[in-house]
Design a protein around this motif. Structure first.
Motif, PDB file in Angstrom:
ATOM      1  N   SER A 134       0.969  -1.196  -0.070  1.00 22.40           N
ATOM      2  CA  SER A 134      -0.001  -0.231  -0.117  1.00 22.40           C
ATOM      3  C   SER A 134       0.754   1.335   0.030  1.00 22.40           C
ATOM      4  O   SER A 134       1.903   1.485   0.472  1.00 22.40           O
ATOM      5  CB  SER A 134      -0.968  -0.127   1.256  1.00 22.40           C
ATOM      6  OG  SER A 134      -1.436   1.209   1.405  1.00 22.40           O
ATOM      7  N   GLU A 135       0.409   2.220  -0.755  1.00 25.90           N
ATOM      8  CA  GLU A 135       1.111   3.684  -0.618  1.00 25.90           C
ATOM      9  C   GLU A 135       0.784   4.204   0.820  1.00 25.90           C
ATOM     10  O   GLU A 135       1.979   4.966   1.116  1.00 25.90           O
ATOM     11  CB  GLU A 135       0.497   4.663  -1.766  1.00 25.90           C
ATOM     12  CG  GLU A 135      -1.028   4.773  -1.699  1.00 25.90           C
ATOM     13  CD  GLU A 135      -1.600   3.601  -2.709  1.00 25.90           C
ATOM     14  OE1 GLU A 135      -2.512   4.272  -3.439  1.00 25.90           O
ATOM     15  OE2 GLU A 135      -1.307   2.794  -2.803  1.00 25.90           O
ATOM     16  N   VAL A 136       0.024   4.035   1.448  1.00 20.17           N
ATOM     17  CA  VAL A 136      -0.252   4.146   2.823  1.00 20.17           C
ATOM     18  C   VAL A 136       0.930   3.748   3.860  1.00 20.17           C
ATOM     19  O   VAL A 136       1.746   4.590   4.438  1.00 20.17           O
ATOM     20  CB  VAL A 136      -1.714   3.929   3.303  1.00 20.17           C
ATOM     21  CG1 VAL A 136      -1.760   4.445   4.860  1.00 20.17           C
ATOM     22  CG2 VAL A 136      -2.573   4.684   2.437  1.00 20.17           C
ATOM     23  N   SER A 137       0.910   2.517   3.732  1.00 21.09           N
ATOM     24  CA  SER A 137       2.241   2.085   4.398  1.00 21.09           C
ATOM     25  C   SER A 137       3.419   2.281   3.879  1.00 21.09           C
ATOM     26  O   SER A 137       4.467   2.613   4.846  1.00 21.09           O
ATOM     27  CB  SER A 137       2.090   0.347   4.447  1.00 21.09           C
ATOM     28  OG  SER A 137       2.621   0.051   3.019  1.00 21.09           O
ATOM     29  N   SER A 138       3.705   2.583   2.651  1.00 16.07           N
ATOM     30  CA  SER A 138       4.913   3.249   2.247  1.00 16.07           C
ATOM     31  C   SER A 138       5.284   4.692   2.794  1.00 16.07           C
ATOM     32  O   SER A 138       6.296   5.076   3.121  1.00 16.07           O
ATOM     33  CB  SER A 138       4.980   3.387   0.482  1.00 16.07           C
ATOM     34  OG  SER A 138       5.058   2.302   0.105  1.00 16.07           O
ATOM     35  N   LEU A 139       4.309   5.558   2.724  1.00 12.00           N
ATOM     36  CA  LEU A 139       4.554   6.685   3.292  1.00 12.00           C
ATOM     37  C   LEU A 139       4.591   6.877   4.622  1.00 12.00           C
ATOM     38  O   LEU A 139       5.342   7.528   5.075  1.00 12.00           O
ATOM     39  CB  LEU A 139       2.933   7.572   2.779  1.00 12.00           C
ATOM     40  CG  LEU A 139       2.992   9.026   3.442  1.00 12.00           C
ATOM     41  CD1 LEU A 139       4.133   9.900   2.479  1.00 12.00           C
ATOM     42  CD2 LEU A 139       1.702   9.588   2.827  1.00 12.00           C
ATOM     43  N   ALA A 140       3.811   6.063   5.463  1.00 14.60           N
ATOM     44  CA  ALA A 140       3.989   5.960   6.825  1.00 14.60           C
ATOM     45  C   ALA A 140       5.389   5.537   7.106  1.00 14.60           C
ATOM     46  O   ALA A 140       6.090   6.307   7.904  1.00 14.60           O
ATOM     47  CB  ALA A 140       3.158   5.190   7.467  1.00 14.60           C
ATOM     48  N   VAL A 141       5.902   4.536   6.561  1.00 21.08           N
ATOM     49  CA  VAL A 141       7.099   3.982   6.990  1.00 21.08           C
ATOM     50  C   VAL A 141       8.276   5.073   6.432  1.00 21.08           C
ATOM     51  O   VAL A 141       9.385   5.293   7.194  1.00 21.08           O
ATOM     52  CB  VAL A 141       7.573   2.686   6.436  1.00 21.08           C
ATOM     53  CG1 VAL A 141       8.897   2.221   6.259  1.00 21.08           C
ATOM     54  CG2 VAL A 141       6.811   1.598   6.879  1.00 21.08           C
ATOM     55  N   PHE A 142       8.312   5.488   5.656  1.00 21.06           N
ATOM     56  CA  PHE A 142       9.410   6.466   4.805  1.00 21.06           C
ATOM     57  C   PHE A 142       9.058   7.958   5.959  1.00 21.06           C
ATOM     58  O   PHE A 142      10.338   8.216   5.979  1.00 21.06           O
ATOM     59  CB  PHE A 142       9.105   7.043   3.498  1.00 21.06           C
ATOM     60  CG  PHE A 142       9.832   7.822   2.881  1.00 21.06           C
ATOM     61  CD1 PHE A 142      11.399   7.448   2.859  1.00 21.06           C
ATOM     62  CD2 PHE A 142       9.595   9.320   2.625  1.00 21.06           C
ATOM     63  CE1 PHE A 142      12.304   8.631   2.314  1.00 21.06           C
ATOM     64  CE2 PHE A 142      10.611  10.042   2.381  1.00 21.06           C
ATOM     65  CZ  PHE A 142      11.968   9.939   2.264  1.00 21.06           C
ATOM     66  N   GLN A 143       7.980   8.494   6.016  1.00 21.31           N
ATOM     67  CA  GLN A 143       7.963   9.502   6.922  1.00 21.31           C
ATOM     68  C   GLN A 143       8.459   9.359   8.244  1.00 21.31           C
ATOM     69  O   GLN A 143       9.241  10.208   9.022  1.00 21.31           O
ATOM     70  CB  GLN A 143       6.591  10.055   6.971  1.00 21.31           C
ATOM     71  CG  GLN A 143       6.165  10.902   5.751  1.00 21.31           C
ATOM     72  CD  GLN A 143       4.920  11.709   6.048  1.00 21.31           C
ATOM     73  OE1 GLN A 143       3.793  11.031   5.543  1.00 21.31           O
ATOM     74  NE2 GLN A 143       4.771  12.877   6.318  1.00 21.31           N
ATOM     75  N   HIS A 144       8.482   8.000   8.856  1.00 17.23           N
ATOM     76  CA  HIS A 144       8.722   7.706  10.001  1.00 17.23           C
ATOM     77  C   HIS A 144      10.381   7.763  10.171  1.00 17.23           C
ATOM     78  O   HIS A 144      11.022   8.368  10.860  1.00 17.23           O
ATOM     79  CB  HIS A 144       8.338   6.232  10.376  1.00 17.23           C
ATOM     80  CG  HIS A 144       8.992   5.834  11.667  1.00 17.23           C
ATOM     81  ND1 HIS A 144       9.023   6.103  12.879  1.00 17.23           N
ATOM     82  CD2 HIS A 144      10.040   4.914  11.700  1.00 17.23           C
ATOM     83  CE1 HIS A 144       9.714   5.705  13.725  1.00 17.23           C
ATOM     84  NE2 HIS A 144      10.394   4.733  13.117  1.00 17.23           N
ATOM     85  N   LEU A 145      11.046   7.223   8.848  1.00 15.01           N
ATOM     86  CA  LEU A 145      12.488   7.140   8.701  1.00 15.01           C
ATOM     87  C   LEU A 145      12.723   8.452   8.738  1.00 15.01           C
ATOM     88  O   LEU A 145      13.968   8.987   9.186  1.00 15.01           O
ATOM     89  CB  LEU A 145      12.633   6.158   7.707  1.00 15.01           C
ATOM     90  CG  LEU A 145      12.587   4.924   7.918  1.00 15.01           C
ATOM     91  CD1 LEU A 145      12.800   4.030   6.434  1.00 15.01           C
ATOM     92  CD2 LEU A 145      13.296   4.249   8.771  1.00 15.01           C
ATOM     93  N   LEU A 146      12.335   9.332   7.710  1.00 17.51           N
ATOM     94  CA  LEU A 146      12.719  10.675   7.454  1.00 17.51           C
ATOM     95  C   LEU A 146      12.763  11.543   8.806  1.00 17.51           C
ATOM     96  O   LEU A 146      13.540  12.336   8.985  1.00 17.51           O
ATOM     97  CB  LEU A 146      11.742  11.279   6.348  1.00 17.51           C
ATOM     98  CG  LEU A 146      12.166  12.844   6.015  1.00 17.51           C
ATOM     99  CD1 LEU A 146      13.459  12.660   5.192  1.00 17.51           C
ATOM    100  CD2 LEU A 146      10.772  13.219   5.037  1.00 17.51           C
TER     101      LEU A 146
END
Length: 179
Positions: A134-146
């Motif tokens: 999901s793009e939702v999970s990608s966004l959440a994980v990436f923003q968390h790392l960022l």
């Protein structure tokens, strides 16, 4: 670093729920704005604005007919572009470099097939695993790392509703003065 998100190819009949979740995830993890490309969805945009006003902060949502216009303007204003895709470099390896760069970031999340010009325009094509999800999970994980975990410390100004973390039950403060 200011973070904005660009959601590509929103489709009214198919994507309302997932696009809403992309918007809410972007906001909760520290983005200040999301651009919605694809089909115009005024109801979705009003729902997101309503949620943001109830839970605080200054999150914006804006419809755009030209996602390439948003990308090109972002870059001409000195910002950098991150495209989330399963074909990019690994997020956990790339996020520190992007964070250290310090530039304002436009994160692009796709819908259906993403055109090659988006890959070419991106400063970083970043994957959160190399598997479809999901793009939702990608966004959440990436923003968390960022954010390096700092999204847990975000404070949203002037909330009407404020959730208080509890191990059991639900605790919500209602701030009548912010109504």
């Amino acid at each position: 670093m200011n973070v904005n998100v660009l959601r590509l190819d929103h489709r009214l009949k198919r994507d309302t729920r997932i696009t809403t979740h992309v918007c809410l995830t972007a906001r909760a993890f520290g983005a200040s704005k999301i651009y919605l490309a694809g089909e115009r969805d005024n109801r979705l945009m009003e729902n997101v604005r309503d949620t943001a006003s109830r839970f605080g902060g200054n999150f914006e949502i804006e419809y755009t007919e030209s996602y390439m216009g948003v990308i090109n303007k972002w870059k001409s204003d000195g910002g950098k572009v991150v495209h989330l895709t399963m074909y990019g470099t690994q997020a956990h390896e790339t996020a520190p470099e992007i964070r250290e760069d310090g530039s304002d970031i436009l994160i692009i999340v796709g819908g259906s097939k993403v055109p090659g010009r988006v890959y070419k325009a991106a400063d970083w094509n970043v994957s959160v695993t190399t598997q479809p999800h999901s793009e939702v999970s990608s966004l959440a994980v990436f923003q968390h790392l960022l954010m390096d975990g700092k999204e847990f410390d975000l404070e949203f100004e002037n909330p009407v509703l404020e959730v208080i973390p509890t191990a059991h039950g639900k605790t919500v403060n209602i701030h009548d003065e912010n109504r």
